[in-house]
Scaffold this motif. Structure first.
Motif, PDB file in Angstrom:
ATOM      1  N   TRP B 104       1.266  -0.779   0.090  1.00  0.00           N
ATOM      2  CA  TRP B 104      -0.326   0.051  -0.014  1.00  0.00           C
ATOM      3  C   TRP B 104       0.712   1.362  -0.020  1.00  0.00           C
ATOM      4  O   TRP B 104       0.567   2.634  -0.275  1.00  0.00           O
ATOM      5  N   ARG B 149     -16.160 -12.551  -3.735  1.00  0.00           N
ATOM      6  CA  ARG B 149     -14.986 -12.393  -2.597  1.00  0.00           C
ATOM      7  C   ARG B 149     -14.623 -11.682  -2.486  1.00  0.00           C
ATOM      8  O   ARG B 149     -14.189 -10.997  -1.212  1.00  0.00           O
ATOM      9  N   PHE B 150     -14.174 -10.871  -3.019  1.00  0.00           N
ATOM     10  CA  PHE B 150     -13.090  -9.648  -3.516  1.00  0.00           C
ATOM     11  C   PHE B 150     -13.998  -8.426  -4.007  1.00  0.00           C
ATOM     12  O   PHE B 150     -13.482  -7.413  -4.842  1.00  0.00           O
ATOM     13  N   ALA B 151     -15.289  -8.120  -4.625  1.00  0.00           N
ATOM     14  CA  ALA B 151     -15.829  -7.375  -5.236  1.00  0.00           C
ATOM     15  C   ALA B 151     -15.827  -5.716  -4.578  1.00  0.00           C
ATOM     16  O   ALA B 151     -15.080  -4.930  -5.644  1.00  0.00           O
ATOM     17  N   ARG B 152     -16.182  -5.623  -3.362  1.00  0.00           N
ATOM     18  CA  ARG B 152     -15.078  -4.508  -2.595  1.00  0.00           C
ATOM     19  C   ARG B 152     -14.300  -3.930  -3.332  1.00  0.00           C
ATOM     20  O   ARG B 152     -14.275  -2.810  -3.164  1.00  0.00           O
ATOM     21  N   MET B 153     -13.540  -4.983  -2.620  1.00  0.00           N
ATOM     22  CA  MET B 153     -11.141  -4.817  -2.880  1.00  0.00           C
ATOM     23  C   MET B 153     -11.688  -3.968  -4.094  1.00  0.00           C
ATOM     24  O   MET B 153     -11.169  -3.090  -4.033  1.00  0.00           O
ATOM     25  N   PHE B 156     -12.630  -0.867  -4.781  1.00  0.00           N
ATOM     26  CA  PHE B 156     -11.807   0.108  -4.017  1.00  0.00           C
ATOM     27  C   PHE B 156     -11.007   0.384  -4.723  1.00  0.00           C
ATOM     28  O   PHE B 156      -9.795   1.535  -4.705  1.00  0.00           O
TER      29      PHE B 156
END
Lengths: 333, 275
Positions: B104, B149-153, B156
């Motif tokens: 990050w 599983r990783f839609a929000r990520m 983002f």
């Protein structure tokens, strides 16, 4: 600085408070998890050997802690489809109804979901998230989390550079090393410990004895104790420097360990912290630790050091074989 | 399908990108052009290229009309500064590679100082299970490829200006999604990493007994791993494995591949396992 102790059940709270614990962390698998998600672990440890048994016991833990913070791990590196909404709901229950102070989270999808729920100030970023530099720390600060648990394998200088204002930092202080880096290990202990069977072999076979010794150290010196104290990785001599850095919390590892081992570890950390608070230098703390724990040869070679740079350069210690063989008064687990 | 190439044995680019990976894989992969040349390291900061090496890779890529793509690892404070200096140097030389980030802090650096460089989320941003032992009872890996599983990520990352997601063929699938977020989806083959860290057994060879490992994590390394990966067979799995410096890789069982290709826009082919 506070001593953060691992827990597995309510019966451990009082003995650990007496040993010197200031904060607690533990893991609880959500009710019905196994029916929905099979054997996937909810918090990086086997629920049967390291987890709190149920919500009632978790409530009892919070009650017995008498206001000392209790943190709950939801720190698997990844989760199956459908798990995140369930964990958000469970996390809210732990925070709002049970009285857990914060959730320790590693997986980004879960972290973002909890942030979206307005829970960022009650999140700790797990060491599994591998926050290793001030830019990464700033990223988490911008998300609004309360604390970052730094990974095991950082030097004191790197911790100093990473510990930016506006966040609490927690560092490893005792027990349970990791051959690779926990956040960068994509294997699962559910299939056995991957690293413990790793060999270099081939034309580098001459390295294997050294590698084996080092792995043995990471595994709490072959899972041994000396005078009741776990012979695992240790950062106690770095306490003065960690204090100057502003580290808030010192993590004792080992949710699955026996109460005797946990309590001994917390006692050792408390004794070292007392010496540090009295102005003790790293050498003074080391003397006190050896006085209590024994096994001086493991300290003299800096073999157990989480932060060997506390000595400003590697100390030359005994060879692998001699240290292995002479860990004083060592008793296998 | 389009291809990226990560060459570690020399500068010779194959006419067909599929020729870059071991023989049996070539027949499994669909045809397509090479579009990108990958260099750098996702696993070890001591394998970050010097500015001269990076410029040479950019020149090689551009000579073959490929997009130069710099791989960057998880970074210590010192490595973060070196990545910054490297990107500054490339920019000063009018080079604009795509950058694969696994940290990050590196993403923050890209957003703040190099907003025009294409940002690609690297393989370590996906922490899903990759355990070679898991194929023992399930040769096809049993990945479910559930993109939710990783839609929000993914949203983002897209909001952070990331243009692409990259991943190994892990045991779950789903990280790359279905393309709904307009993120290009990239799959690395034929090797997946199993475990990595700063305590490198090959680096320890550079030290006398009692040194190396945790006592040397912050020392710069001359990277003896550049000699190539070492086979690392294990008794608990037949899946081929290699030690490449600080990282253990395994060859993804071909039976596990089918579902992943359907979720990829690009495949990055590695000549060999390399950190």
């Amino acid at each position: 600085m506070k001593i953060l102790a691992p827990l597995r059940e309510a019966a451990e709270v009082q003995p650990l408070l007496q040993a010197g614990a200031d904060e607690f962390y533990c893991g609880l698998t959500p009710p019905g998890w196994e029916e929905a998600f099979g054997k996937a672990w909810a918090n990086r440890r086997n629920a049967r050997s390291a987890g709190v048994s149920d919500l009632a016991d978790m409530r009892r833990i919070v009650e017995l802690a008498e206001g000392r913070p209790v943190f709950a791990t939801l720190n698997s590196p990844s989760y199956p489809a459908g798990a995140v909404p369930r964990l958000v709901e469970f996390g809210r229950t732990l925070l709002d109804e049970v009285g857990v102070q914060a959730l320790i989270v590693a997986e980004m999808e879960l972290m973002l979901a909890l942030v979206d729920e307005g829970l960022a100030p009650r999140l700790h970023v797990s060491s599994l998230a591998s926050c290793r530099n001030p830019g990464a720390a700033a990223f988490y600060r911008d998300l609004g989390v309360a604390r970052v648990v730094l990974p095991r394998h950082m030097t004191l200088a790197e911790i100093e550079a990473t510990a930016i204002p506006g966040l609490e930092f927690e560092t490893f202080i005792l027990n349970d090393g990791c051959v690779f880096e926990e956040g960068l290990c994509a294997t699962t202990h559910a299939l056995g410990t991957y690293c413990m069977h790793d060999r270099v072999g081939g034309k580098y076979v001459q390295l294997d004895e050294r590698y084996e010794f080092w792995r043995w150290l990471q595994n709490n010196s072959g899972c041994q104790t000396s005078r009741g104290f776990t012979l695992g990785p240790c950062g106690l001599c770095a306490l003065p420097r960690l204090a100057r850095t502003g580290v808030a919390s010192l993590k004792v590892v080992g949710r699955e360990a026996s109460l005797a081992r946990k309590a001994a570890s917390v006692r050792l950390a408390a004794a070292a912290l007392e010496r540090a608070r009295a102005g003790g230098r790293p050498e003074d703390i080391r003397s006190r630790v050896i006085e209590l724990r024994g096994a001086p040869e493991l300290c003299q070679g800096a073999h157990l050091c989480y932060y060997p740079d506390v000595w400003n350069g590697p100390k030359k210690g005994p060879g692998a074989t001699s240290a292995c063989a002479s860990a004083a008064d060592a008793t296998p687990c | 399908m389009e291809y990226g190439l990560r060459l570690t044995r020399g500068d010779a680019l194959p006419a067909d990108p599929r020729a870059a990976c071991p023989g049996p894989w070539r027949e499994l992969l669909p045809p397509g052009p090479a579009v990108a040349l990958y260099f750098g390291s996702e696993f070890c900061e001591d394998r970050l290229p010097t500015l001269a090496e990076a410029l040479a890779n950019c020149a090689l890529a551009e000579a073959h009309a490929l997009e130069p793509t710099l791989l960057t690892p998880l970074a210590t404070p010192d490595a973060l500064q070196r990545v910054q200096a490297l990107l500054d140097g490339l920019e000063a030389n009018d080079r604009q590679p795509a950058v694969v980030f696994n940290d990050w802090g590196v993403l923050g650096l890209l957003r703040r100082r190099h907003p025009d460089l294409p940002r690609r989320a690297g393989r370590l941003m996906n922490r899903s299970l990759r355990d070679p032992r898991a194929y023992r009872d399930a040769p096809d890996g049993c990945a479910t490829h559930q993109g939710m599983r990783f839609a929000r990520m993914r949203r983002f990352l897209a909001d952070a200006g990331v243009t692409a997601l990259e991943s190994d063929a892990d045991l779950d699938g789903g990280f790359l999604g279905d393309g709904a977020e307009a993120l290009e989806r990239t799959l690395h083959l034929p090797y997946a990493f199993a475990a990595s860290g700063r305590n490198c057994a090959l680096k320890a060879l550079l030290y006398r007994e009692g040194g190396g490992f945790s006592q040397a994590i912050a020392d710069r390394c001359s990277a003896p791993c550049r000699a190539g990966p070492i086979p690392a067979p294990r008794a608990d799995t037949p899946v081929p494995q290699w030690r490449a410096g600080n990282t253990l890789f395994f060859e993804v069982p071909p039976a596990a591949l089918r579902g992943f290709i359907a979720h990829a826009d690009r495949i990055v082919l590695h000549e060999e396992a390399a950190p």
